[in-house]
Write a protein that holds these residues in place. Structure first.
Motif, short mmCIF file in Angstrom:
data_model
loop_
_atom_site.label_atom_id
_atom_site.label_comp_id
_atom_site.label_asym_id
_atom_site.label_seq_id
_atom_site.Cartn_x
_atom_site.Cartn_y
_atom_site.Cartn_z
N UNK A 1 0.92 -1.04 -0.12
CA UNK A 1 -0.10 0.05 -0.06
C UNK A 1 0.94 1.29 0.00
N UNK A 2 0.69 2.14 -0.90
CA UNK A 2 1.47 3.30 -0.90
C UNK A 2 0.57 4.49 -0.18
N UNK A 3 1.35 5.25 0.60
CA UNK A 3 0.54 6.28 1.51
C UNK A 3 1.25 7.62 1.50
N UNK A 4 0.68 8.75 1.17
CA UNK A 4 1.31 9.89 1.09
C UNK A 4 1.31 10.74 2.79
N UNK A 5 2.28 10.95 3.20
CA UNK A 5 2.28 11.54 4.53
C UNK A 5 3.00 12.83 4.49
N UNK A 6 2.81 13.37 3.49
CA UNK A 6 3.22 14.87 2.92
C UNK A 6 2.02 15.65 2.52
N UNK A 7 2.29 17.34 2.35
CA UNK A 7 1.35 18.11 1.84
C UNK A 7 1.32 17.73 0.35
N UNK A 8 2.20 17.12 -0.33
CA UNK A 8 2.37 17.36 -1.91
C UNK A 8 1.37 16.38 -2.53
N UNK A 9 0.24 16.83 -3.11
CA UNK A 9 -0.76 16.10 -3.63
C UNK A 9 -0.27 15.33 -4.64
N UNK A 10 -0.81 14.23 -4.77
CA UNK A 10 -0.44 13.05 -6.02
C UNK A 10 0.77 12.26 -5.71
N UNK A 11 1.35 12.50 -4.53
CA UNK A 11 2.97 11.98 -4.40
C UNK A 11 2.56 10.37 -4.30
N UNK A 12 1.65 9.86 -3.57
CA UNK A 12 1.40 8.41 -3.45
C UNK A 12 0.99 7.97 -4.83
N UNK A 13 0.30 8.40 -5.66
CA UNK A 13 -0.10 7.97 -6.89
C UNK A 13 1.04 7.80 -7.80
N UNK A 14 1.81 8.92 -7.93
CA UNK A 14 3.16 8.85 -8.58
C UNK A 14 4.11 7.67 -8.20
N UNK A 15 4.34 7.41 -6.94
CA UNK A 15 5.31 6.45 -6.48
C UNK A 15 4.69 5.12 -6.83
N UNK A 16 3.24 4.95 -6.62
CA UNK A 16 2.60 3.86 -6.67
C UNK A 16 2.86 3.25 -8.32
N UNK A 17 2.81 4.33 -9.07
CA UNK A 17 3.03 3.80 -10.58
C UNK A 17 4.22 3.51 -10.72
N UNK A 18 5.43 4.23 -9.98
CA UNK A 18 6.81 3.66 -10.17
C UNK A 18 7.15 2.16 -9.65
N UNK A 19 6.33 2.10 -8.54
CA UNK A 19 6.04 0.53 -7.95
C UNK A 19 5.47 -0.45 -9.02
N UNK A 20 4.67 -0.03 -9.60
CA UNK A 20 3.82 -0.63 -10.46
C UNK A 20 4.85 -1.13 -11.67
N UNK A 21 5.54 -0.21 -12.13
CA UNK A 21 6.34 -0.35 -13.31
C UNK A 21 7.57 -1.37 -13.14
N UNK A 22 7.63 -1.45 -11.85
CA UNK A 22 8.97 -2.24 -11.19
C UNK A 22 8.33 -3.54 -10.78
N UNK A 23 7.13 -3.76 -11.09
CA UNK A 23 6.29 -5.03 -11.01
C UNK A 23 5.80 -5.41 -9.57
N UNK A 24 5.72 -4.39 -8.88
CA UNK A 24 5.01 -4.66 -7.31
C UNK A 24 3.61 -4.81 -7.50
N UNK A 25 3.12 -5.50 -6.72
CA UNK A 25 1.44 -5.14 -6.65
C UNK A 25 1.23 -4.27 -5.54
N UNK A 26 0.76 -3.16 -6.05
CA UNK A 26 0.03 -1.81 -5.35
C UNK A 26 -1.26 -2.28 -5.09
N UNK A 27 -1.74 -2.63 -3.74
CA UNK A 27 -2.94 -2.79 -3.43
C UNK A 27 -3.98 -1.47 -3.18
#
Length: 171
Positions: free
Chosen positions: A56-82
């Motif tokens: 699970x990718x969670x954003x603990x910052x004020x930057x909007x969309x950070x979790x989505x961007x990093x989740x996409x990076x993890x998906x591109x590296x073949x991780x299962x993002x739930x």
């Protein structure tokens, strides 16, 4: 001649002592499930391939969309993002990795993607094999493949968290 007999007897005695010590070794199960104290959870320390790691990718910052961007990076590296979302409480570090006994090996692998700068947060009561990746304000980017490989080498083999024991390896 007499000295040769004494040396021979000493060598045989030493060999017998070594054999007895090895046979009677009481530490044969040290660090295994068989020697685990009552109440200590067994943790799965197997290093999985990225395709077998659930996060699970969670954003603990004020930057909007950070979790989505990093989740996409993890998906591109073949991780299962739930799940992808925001963390209610802020975090000042690079990242926190929250996991239970079934996710210990996966968390170890994920530490390499943050160059060992992620804060491992083990919860012995957690029942799933998913690792929560909480992105903090110091997070910049995930490590490259080369950096991950180097970081894994520096991290070494996964170690069980305090007051846990390694799960037996299936053969």
């Amino acid at each position: 001649m007499r000295a040769l007999v004494v040396v021979g007897l000493l060598a045989v005695t030493a060999l017998v002592v070594v054999i007895v010590a090895v046979v009677r070794d009481s530490q044969g199960t040290a660090g295994t499930a068989a020697s685990c104290p009552d109440g200590w959870p067994l943790v799965d320390l197997r290093l999985r391939e990225q395709k077998d790691v659930k996060i699970n990718v969670l954003n603990a910052t004020d930057e909007t969309g950070r979790a989505t961007s990093v989740a996409d990076d993890f998906r591109n590296r073949k991780f299962q993002v739930k799940k992808v979302g925001d963390e209610k409480k802020g975090f000042d570090g690079v990242a926190a990795l929250r996991y239970g006994p079934k996710g210990a090996g996966s968390a170890h692998l994920l530490r390499a993607y943050f160059l060992n700068e992620a804060d491992p947060q083990f919860d012995p009561k957690r029942k799933d094999d998913v690792v929560d990746v909480v992105l903090g304000t110091s997070f910049q980017q995930l490590a490259t493949t080369t950096e991950v490989n180097q970081s894994l080498g520096e991290l070494g083999a996964p170690e069980p968290p305090t007051e846990t024991c390694p799960m037996p390896v299936e053969k």
